[in-house]
Design a protein around this motif. Structure first.
Motif, PDB file in Angstrom:
ATOM      1  N   GLY A 134      -3.754   7.338   4.159  1.00 53.11           N
ATOM      2  CA  GLY A 134      -4.497   8.462   3.604  1.00 53.11           C
ATOM      3  C   GLY A 134      -4.403   9.700   4.467  1.00 53.11           C
ATOM      4  N   LEU A 135      -4.502   9.526   5.790  1.00 60.65           N
ATOM      5  CA  LEU A 135      -4.432  10.673   6.695  1.00 60.65           C
ATOM      6  C   LEU A 135      -3.040  11.304   6.685  1.00 60.65           C
ATOM      7  CD1 LEU A 135      -6.477   9.353   9.754  1.00 60.65           C
ATOM      8  CD2 LEU A 135      -7.156  11.145   8.131  1.00 60.65           C
ATOM      9  N   LEU A 136      -1.998  10.491   6.544  1.00 56.77           N
ATOM     10  CA  LEU A 136      -0.641  11.026   6.517  1.00 56.77           C
ATOM     11  C   LEU A 136      -0.417  11.931   5.312  1.00 56.77           C
ATOM     12  CD1 LEU A 136       1.548   8.001   7.695  1.00 56.77           C
ATOM     13  CD2 LEU A 136       1.049  10.113   8.937  1.00 56.77           C
ATOM     14  N   ALA A 145       3.051   0.747  13.520  1.00 59.59           N
ATOM     15  CA  ALA A 145       1.888   1.614  13.666  1.00 59.59           C
ATOM     16  C   ALA A 145       0.594   0.837  13.429  1.00 59.59           C
ATOM     17  CB  ALA A 145       1.994   2.786  12.692  1.00 59.59           C
ATOM     18  N   VAL A 146       0.590  -0.040  12.434  1.00 57.62           N
ATOM     19  CA  VAL A 146      -0.597  -0.848  12.153  1.00 57.62           C
ATOM     20  C   VAL A 146      -0.899  -1.767  13.338  1.00 57.62           C
ATOM     21  CG1 VAL A 146      -1.534  -2.678  10.689  1.00 57.62           C
ATOM     22  CG2 VAL A 146      -0.360  -0.733   9.656  1.00 57.62           C
ATOM     23  N   ILE A 147       0.139  -2.388  13.892  1.00 57.77           N
ATOM     24  CA  ILE A 147      -0.057  -3.252  15.059  1.00 57.77           C
ATOM     25  C   ILE A 147      -0.610  -2.438  16.228  1.00 57.77           C
ATOM     26  CG2 ILE A 147       1.132  -4.663  16.779  1.00 57.77           C
ATOM     27  CD1 ILE A 147       3.074  -5.502  14.563  1.00 57.77           C
ATOM     28  N   VAL A 205       0.847  -1.192   0.000  1.00 61.96           N
ATOM     29  CA  VAL A 205       0.000   0.000   0.000  1.00 61.96           C
ATOM     30  C   VAL A 205       0.880   1.238   0.000  1.00 61.96           C
ATOM     31  CG1 VAL A 205      -1.758   1.296   1.253  1.00 61.96           C
ATOM     32  CG2 VAL A 205      -1.865  -1.207   1.166  1.00 61.96           C
ATOM     33  N   SER A 206       0.788   2.027  -1.056  1.00 64.41           N
ATOM     34  CA  SER A 206       1.612   3.224  -1.184  1.00 64.41           C
ATOM     35  C   SER A 206       0.820   4.310  -1.900  1.00 64.41           C
ATOM     36  CB  SER A 206       2.897   2.895  -1.965  1.00 64.41           C
ATOM     37  OG  SER A 206       3.744   4.009  -2.033  1.00 64.41           O
ATOM     38  N   LEU A 240      -4.539   0.301   7.705  1.00 64.58           N
ATOM     39  CA  LEU A 240      -3.359   0.744   6.961  1.00 64.58           C
ATOM     40  C   LEU A 240      -3.735   1.784   5.912  1.00 64.58           C
ATOM     41  CD1 LEU A 240      -0.385   0.490   6.144  1.00 64.58           C
ATOM     42  CD2 LEU A 240      -1.020  -1.487   4.742  1.00 64.58           C
ATOM     43  N   ALA A 241      -4.836   1.544   5.202  1.00 64.12           N
ATOM     44  CA  ALA A 241      -5.276   2.497   4.180  1.00 64.12           C
ATOM     45  C   ALA A 241      -5.670   3.830   4.809  1.00 64.12           C
ATOM     46  CB  ALA A 241      -6.445   1.905   3.399  1.00 64.12           C
TER      47      ALA A 241
END
Length: 444
Positions: free
Chosen positions: A315-317, A342-344, A40-41, A310-311
């Motif tokens: 997106g927020l970043l 961060a996802v964890i 995801v990028s 993660l998505a």
């Protein structure tokens, strides 16, 4: 045979867990989560549009790697092993096909219904607040990707009682028949592209069927024969790729699936048996066994939620001044461990809030099974949005409709009667179904 735990009186109480299957499932889940953090990028272009690049999938060196690490077939092999054992124990209790379907759907669609509802609410609110509809659609498409696995796994599991009966009569013929259907669809998909989605059922039922052979517990090929099976299946797969009949990229072959995944399933099932002694020693480590057991009880929640989180985070970043290295650059690669952590971190509160939805829901002992019509209707209701999404793509409106359909299905299914989960009375000869925490790899 799987050994049994013993209570204080020395009696066998419940089958022990197959720790190797627990370890295999945890490995598969970990590979999927880690791989998605490298795929995801999202990219913010100067004109304000946002697209998503599959950074890992676009690397030339990754094609041979994903040949080895395409673990979806192993998921279904393990599901075939545990599903067949669950069906046999349930039918020994007097449970029916519809009881099995009811239990399987409840286990899978309860956590999915909440996910769909939360996703729809958040993305709908984002769109109302002025977020570009293209960005919302990108998040809908990416975050909804785990749902294809849920649909495929559920379809395979709902067919399990029928396939188990066919396996009992003619195991090799049943597997050959399913594989023939896979090949037939692959041959016709060029003329009728929509026909390829039939292999969402045929491919994964065939791979699930491979797990039946491991679940039977009879004599299996020796180590040289298992090694030969691994080699032969990969040689056949390589030959088909060399002929140009299939892509060598196993991500391309995944959706919709094709014969290559059946061959990988054979290879991975043989590898699981070949390395079982070593895997059993690893899985028996006390700390690892406890950790895997905890993760296993929340595995569906982890799978369903990790990609939406993660998505959303990615997106927020994009809306902040946080450094955003271009995908595939050294800075991007060095940042992947931080993204994974961060996802964890985001998953932990989600597991605390929604993880219990995976636990088996039971009704009072006096409750009866749900009518067959209610179970069949629930299955139809669940697959209506799934089929629509497969053929036309997932949209925000379909996300809301899917949440409503899944919630309706849960209401139709009710709760699992406790009589189907209880131990037999004194003198009963049937093996008991385990009570939570589960003591065998049988899913409710």
């Amino acid at each position: 045979m799987v050994p049994r735990q013993r209570d204080g009186g020395g009696r066998a109480s419940a089958p022990d867990r197959d720790l190797v299957i627990d370890l295999a499932r945890f490995f598969c889940l970990a590979i999927v989560v880690v791989a998605h953090t490298m795929m995801v990028s999202p990219v913010l272009h100067p004109d304000g549009t946002v697209t998503s690049d599959n950074t890992l999938g676009n690397q030339r060196w990754f094609e041979p790697v994903v040949w080895v690490l395409q673990v979806m077939p192993l998921f279904f092999v393990a599901g075939g092993m545990t599903g067949l054992q669950s069906w046999r124990r349930l039918s020994a209790r007097g449970g029916s096909t519809f009881d099995f379907m009811q239990a399987r759907m409840l286990r899978l669609i309860r956590p999915a219904a909440v996910l769909l509802a939360v996703m729809f609410t958040c993305l709908w609110a984002a769109q109302l607040s002025g977020v570009d509809p293209e960005v919302v659609q990108l998040l809908v498409t990416g975050a909804g990707m785990p749902l294809w696995f849920l649909a495929a796994y559920l379809a395979a599991q709902l067919n399990l009682p029928l396939l188990a009966r066919l396996h009992a009569r003619a195991p090799l013929l049943t597997l050959a028949g399913l594989t023939s259907l896979v090949v037939a669809v692959d041959c016709l998909r060029g003329m009728l592209p929509a026909l390829a989605y039939l292999n969402m059922v045929f491919v994964w039922c065939a791979v699930q069927q491979i797990g039946f052979f491991l679940a039977d517990g009879g004599p299996l090929p020796g180590r040289p024969a298992l090694a030969a099976i691994i080699l032969a299946s990969n040689l056949v797969l390589g030959f088909l790729v060399w002929l140009g009949l299939y892509s060598g990229n196993m991500l391309v072959n995944l959706n919709p699936p094709n014969l290559t995944l059946v061959l990988l399933g054979i290879s991975q099932a043989a590898a699981l048996q070949l390395f079982r002694p070593a895997l059993a020693r690893i899985a028996a480590l006390g700390w690892l066994r406890r950790f895997i057991g905890l993760a296993g009880r929340r595995s569906m929640t982890v799978y369903l939620w990790h990609l939406p989180l993660l998505a959303a985070m990615s997106g927020l970043l994009l809306l902040t001044d946080f450094p955003q290295p271009d995908g595939g650059t050294p800075g991007w690669w060095w940042g992947r461990p931080l993204v994974l952590l961060a996802v964890i971190g985001l998953l932990l509160p989600v597991l605390a809030l929604f993880g219990r939805l995976e636990e088996r829901p039971t009704a009072p002992v006096t409750a009866g099974s749900r009518p067959a019509a209610a179970v069949v209707t629930a299955a139809v209701v669940v697959f209506i949005p799934v089929i629509d999404a497969a053929l036309g793509g997932l949209t925000l409106g379909l996300l809301g409709g899917g949440a409503a359909c899944f919630a309706l299905a849960v209401l139709l299914l009710g709760r699992i009667p406790a009589r189907l989960l209880s131990d037999p009375g004194p003198g009963g000869s049937n093996p008991p179904l385990p009570h939570p925490p589960l003591s065998a790899n049988v899913e409710p």
